[in-house]
Design a protein around this motif. Sequence first.
Motif, PDB file in Angstrom:
ATOM      1  N   GLN A 100       0.638  -1.244  -0.185  1.00  0.00           N
ATOM      2  CA  GLN A 100      -0.004   0.183  -0.076  1.00  0.00           C
ATOM      3  C   GLN A 100       0.665   1.239  -0.371  1.00  0.00           C
ATOM      4  OE1 GLN A 100      -3.482  -0.687  -0.222  1.00  0.00           O
ATOM      5  NE2 GLN A 100      -4.590   1.721   0.568  1.00  0.00           N
ATOM      6  N   VAL A 101       1.818   1.457   1.079  1.00  0.00           N
ATOM      7  CA  VAL A 101       2.603   2.660   0.904  1.00  0.00           C
ATOM      8  C   VAL A 101       3.017   2.829  -0.111  1.00  0.00           C
ATOM      9  CG1 VAL A 101       5.057   3.087   1.836  1.00  0.00           C
ATOM     10  CG2 VAL A 101       3.362   2.260   2.799  1.00  0.00           C
ATOM     11  N   TRP A 102       4.180   1.258  -1.748  1.00  0.00           N
ATOM     12  CA  TRP A 102       3.948   1.921  -2.964  1.00  0.00           C
ATOM     13  C   TRP A 102       3.036   2.087  -3.427  1.00  0.00           C
ATOM     14  CZ3 TRP A 102       8.907   1.817  -5.854  1.00  0.00           C
ATOM     15  CH2 TRP A 102       8.203   1.611  -7.349  1.00  0.00           C
ATOM     16  N   ARG A 103       1.840   1.477  -3.345  1.00  0.00           N
ATOM     17  CA  ARG A 103       1.243   2.433  -4.206  1.00  0.00           C
ATOM     18  C   ARG A 103      -0.081   3.711  -4.016  1.00  0.00           C
ATOM     19  NH1 ARG A 103      -2.510  -3.538  -4.611  1.00  0.00           N
ATOM     20  NH2 ARG A 103      -0.568  -4.209  -5.877  1.00  0.00           N
ATOM     21  N   ARG A 104       0.612   4.069  -3.159  1.00  0.00           N
ATOM     22  CA  ARG A 104      -0.096   4.917  -2.649  1.00  0.00           C
ATOM     23  C   ARG A 104       0.448   5.837  -2.537  1.00  0.00           C
ATOM     24  NH1 ARG A 104      -3.640   6.328   1.646  1.00  0.00           N
ATOM     25  NH2 ARG A 104      -4.662   7.715  -0.158  1.00  0.00           N
ATOM     26  N   ALA A 105       2.151   6.321  -3.249  1.00  0.00           N
ATOM     27  CA  ALA A 105       3.383   7.241  -2.236  1.00  0.00           C
ATOM     28  C   ALA A 105       3.295   8.053  -2.186  1.00  0.00           C
ATOM     29  CB  ALA A 105       4.358   6.585  -2.713  1.00  0.00           C
ATOM     30  N   ALA A 106       1.798   8.511  -4.332  1.00  0.00           N
ATOM     31  CA  ALA A 106       2.271   9.720  -4.949  1.00  0.00           C
ATOM     32  C   ALA A 106       1.290  10.290  -3.760  1.00  0.00           C
ATOM     33  CB  ALA A 106       1.021   9.351  -6.172  1.00  0.00           C
ATOM     34  N   SER A 107       0.488   9.891  -3.014  1.00  0.00           N
ATOM     35  CA  SER A 107      -0.901  11.079  -2.214  1.00  0.00           C
ATOM     36  C   SER A 107      -0.409  11.187  -0.803  1.00  0.00           C
ATOM     37  CB  SER A 107      -1.802  10.269  -1.854  1.00  0.00           C
ATOM     38  OG  SER A 107      -1.621   9.270  -0.939  1.00  0.00           O
ATOM     39  N   PHE A 108       1.670  10.876  -0.623  1.00  0.00           N
ATOM     40  CA  PHE A 108       1.806  11.016   0.860  1.00  0.00           C
ATOM     41  C   PHE A 108       2.592  12.969   0.379  1.00  0.00           C
ATOM     42  CE2 PHE A 108       6.288  11.722   1.931  1.00  0.00           C
ATOM     43  CZ  PHE A 108       5.756  12.388   3.755  1.00  0.00           C
ATOM     44  N   ASP A 109       1.679  13.374   1.549  1.00  0.00           N
ATOM     45  CA  ASP A 109       2.306  14.886   1.903  1.00  0.00           C
ATOM     46  C   ASP A 109       2.824  14.859   2.225  1.00  0.00           C
ATOM     47  OD1 ASP A 109       2.236  17.363   1.494  1.00  0.00           O
ATOM     48  OD2 ASP A 109      -0.303  17.906   0.963  1.00  0.00           O
ATOM     49  N   PRO A 110       4.800  14.913   2.005  1.00  0.00           N
ATOM     50  CA  PRO A 110       5.236  15.880   3.185  1.00  0.00           C
ATOM     51  C   PRO A 110       5.258  17.651   4.153  1.00  0.00           C
ATOM     52  CG  PRO A 110       6.466  16.917   1.258  1.00  0.00           C
ATOM     53  CD  PRO A 110       5.127  15.549   0.779  1.00  0.00           C
ATOM     54  N   ALA A 111       3.896  17.792   3.601  1.00  0.00           N
ATOM     55  CA  ALA A 111       3.973  18.827   4.565  1.00  0.00           C
ATOM     56  C   ALA A 111       2.633  18.822   5.790  1.00  0.00           C
ATOM     57  CB  ALA A 111       2.944  20.199   3.526  1.00  0.00           C
ATOM     58  N   LYS A 112       1.923  17.640   5.409  1.00  0.00           N
ATOM     59  CA  LYS A 112       1.222  17.212   6.464  1.00  0.00           C
ATOM     60  C   LYS A 112       1.602  16.410   7.682  1.00  0.00           C
ATOM     61  CE  LYS A 112      -3.605  17.130   4.000  1.00  0.00           C
ATOM     62  NZ  LYS A 112      -4.650  15.965   2.920  1.00  0.00           N
ATOM     63  N   ALA A 113       2.220  15.132   6.959  1.00  0.00           N
ATOM     64  CA  ALA A 113       3.118  14.714   7.621  1.00  0.00           C
ATOM     65  C   ALA A 113       4.030  13.797   7.832  1.00  0.00           C
ATOM     66  CB  ALA A 113       1.918  13.386   8.093  1.00  0.00           C
ATOM     67  N   SER A 114       4.352  13.138   8.340  1.00  0.00           N
ATOM     68  CA  SER A 114       6.662  13.058   8.664  1.00  0.00           C
ATOM     69  C   SER A 114       5.868  11.870   8.042  1.00  0.00           C
ATOM     70  CB  SER A 114       6.765  12.695   9.136  1.00  0.00           C
ATOM     71  OG  SER A 114       6.506  11.966  10.153  1.00  0.00           O
ATOM     72  N   ALA A 115       6.651  10.898   6.601  1.00  0.00           N
ATOM     73  CA  ALA A 115       6.756   9.809   6.255  1.00  0.00           C
ATOM     74  C   ALA A 115       6.331   8.346   7.826  1.00  0.00           C
ATOM     75  CB  ALA A 115       7.723   8.821   5.197  1.00  0.00           C
ATOM     76  N   SER A 116       6.759   8.770   8.324  1.00  0.00           N
ATOM     77  CA  SER A 116       6.375   7.486   9.050  1.00  0.00           C
ATOM     78  C   SER A 116       5.569   7.461   9.808  1.00  0.00           C
ATOM     79  CB  SER A 116       8.184   7.170  10.068  1.00  0.00           C
ATOM     80  OG  SER A 116       7.717   8.333  11.462  1.00  0.00           O
ATOM     81  N   THR A 117       4.953   8.809  10.371  1.00  0.00           N
ATOM     82  CA  THR A 117       3.540   9.050  10.169  1.00  0.00           C
ATOM     83  C   THR A 117       2.416   8.888   9.260  1.00  0.00           C
ATOM     84  OG1 THR A 117       4.189  10.792  11.784  1.00  0.00           O
ATOM     85  CG2 THR A 117       1.742  10.466  11.260  1.00  0.00           C
ATOM     86  N   TRP A 118       2.634   8.583   8.289  1.00  0.00           N
ATOM     87  CA  TRP A 118       1.693   8.603   6.927  1.00  0.00           C
ATOM     88  C   TRP A 118       1.745   7.048   7.146  1.00  0.00           C
ATOM     89  CZ3 TRP A 118       2.900   6.045   1.918  1.00  0.00           C
ATOM     90  CH2 TRP A 118       1.781   6.382   0.741  1.00  0.00           C
TER      91      TRP A 118
END
Lengths: 231, 223
Positions: A100-118
């Motif tokens: 899921q992390v791979w598939r949804r990576a594009a929706s990761f927004d560093p302004a919203k949360a850190s990577a580990s929080t996401w």
Amino acid sequence: MGALQGREVEAAVLVRSQTDNAPPQIMSKEPSGSTAQTGWRRSVTKPDVEALMERIALNRDARAFAELFELFAPRIKAFMIKGGADLASAEELSQETMVQVWRRAASFDPAKASASTWIFTIARNKRIDRLRRESRPGPDPVLYEADMPKPANPFESVDNAETEWTLRQRVATLSTEQIEVIEKAFYEDKSHAAIAEDLGLPLGTVKSRIRLALGRLRSMMNDEREMEAGK
Amino acid sequence: MIQHRPPEEMLVDYATGALPQPVAMAVATHAQLCAESQQDIQAMEAVGGAMLVDLEPVPVSEGALAKVLKQIGEAPATAEHGAAPDARVQADTDAVGSLHRDVLAVLEGKGESIHWKRKGPAVSSAALPCDVPGFDLRLLKIKAGKAVPQHTHDGMEITLCLSGGYSDGDAHYARGDFQVADPSLDHRPVADDDGDCIVLAVVEKRIRLTSRTGRLINPFVRL
């Protein structure tokens, strides 16, 4: 990225300069003293994780993913075990989370949360999903990741990963009692009521312990933000 | 400006994943409308992220990475493509969830398009999927200026105002406001005069209607 390879991660500790706002440095430190007693056994260094996420999100970089996997899959597995999953399910859930992390990576927004929080939110949702599948069949997904409007978010002005790093250090400064309830809440996804039952404490006590602990963490995060804003 | 927010412990339980689905749905919907709650949730999730990183790792099985790479259809050797995020990103929605289309319709001001069932002269209802025994989740539409018959609950009731506004006792609730009524509260929400009010209602267990008309028409929920 060399520092992230396998076991070398173990003793890498990020030390933030106290005297100025110089970039964080990675320093080697024996896991002893306060580090050991608070359970900080290994540290994932912050800038690297964010950089890995960026490479995955923007370049679909499978090498970066492999590194991220090495760091997080075993922790997600541990997280699932804490939540009551057996070894096989924990393994499976860990793999599903990483997919899921791979598939949804594009929706990761560093302004919203850190990577580990996401990644935590994805792992948490996987866990919820599985519990629901097991105990109560039903077609509708839980709504934990609904797209939210962009609020005036104090996190946006600061480095989330930096805040998270500080947060990890600060969790260690909580009292044993506070850590106990926070761990039950986050690792075992226990509700306030369930924690109260577990510990044989009145609900009010659990509420105030969690509130105090989060309040402390939050005020520390606010201090951090002010420091950031003031530089 | 949102005046009534969920109690803090509910936000914590939401962030840790401990809320029952219908309650989680109400909180998620509220957070869509309330930047402050959203921020609180994000702050609590940040605690979760920090704690995840600090867990003592449990080694995964030997072939785990290979398995996952196979599943995502990528091998490290082909990593240099630099391809843009593909359709799979959108296709993979299993754990994502989104607001129920009826809830979205209300938020977008298209509440009329929902299939409402009349539950009495003042109230219409549209049930939402809820797979947790002991809970009822639905949208309620209260006619302008009308009241939901007075009732108490055996369990908790959450009312999230989505459109319009209502008063209950001394308090007024507008879009985004979140009301938790415990079993002791005998309450009687009255919709504002200037338009219908649509709320998301989560009810735990059975509701007892306390007014005479309420007992007769049983308009609120049928459990």
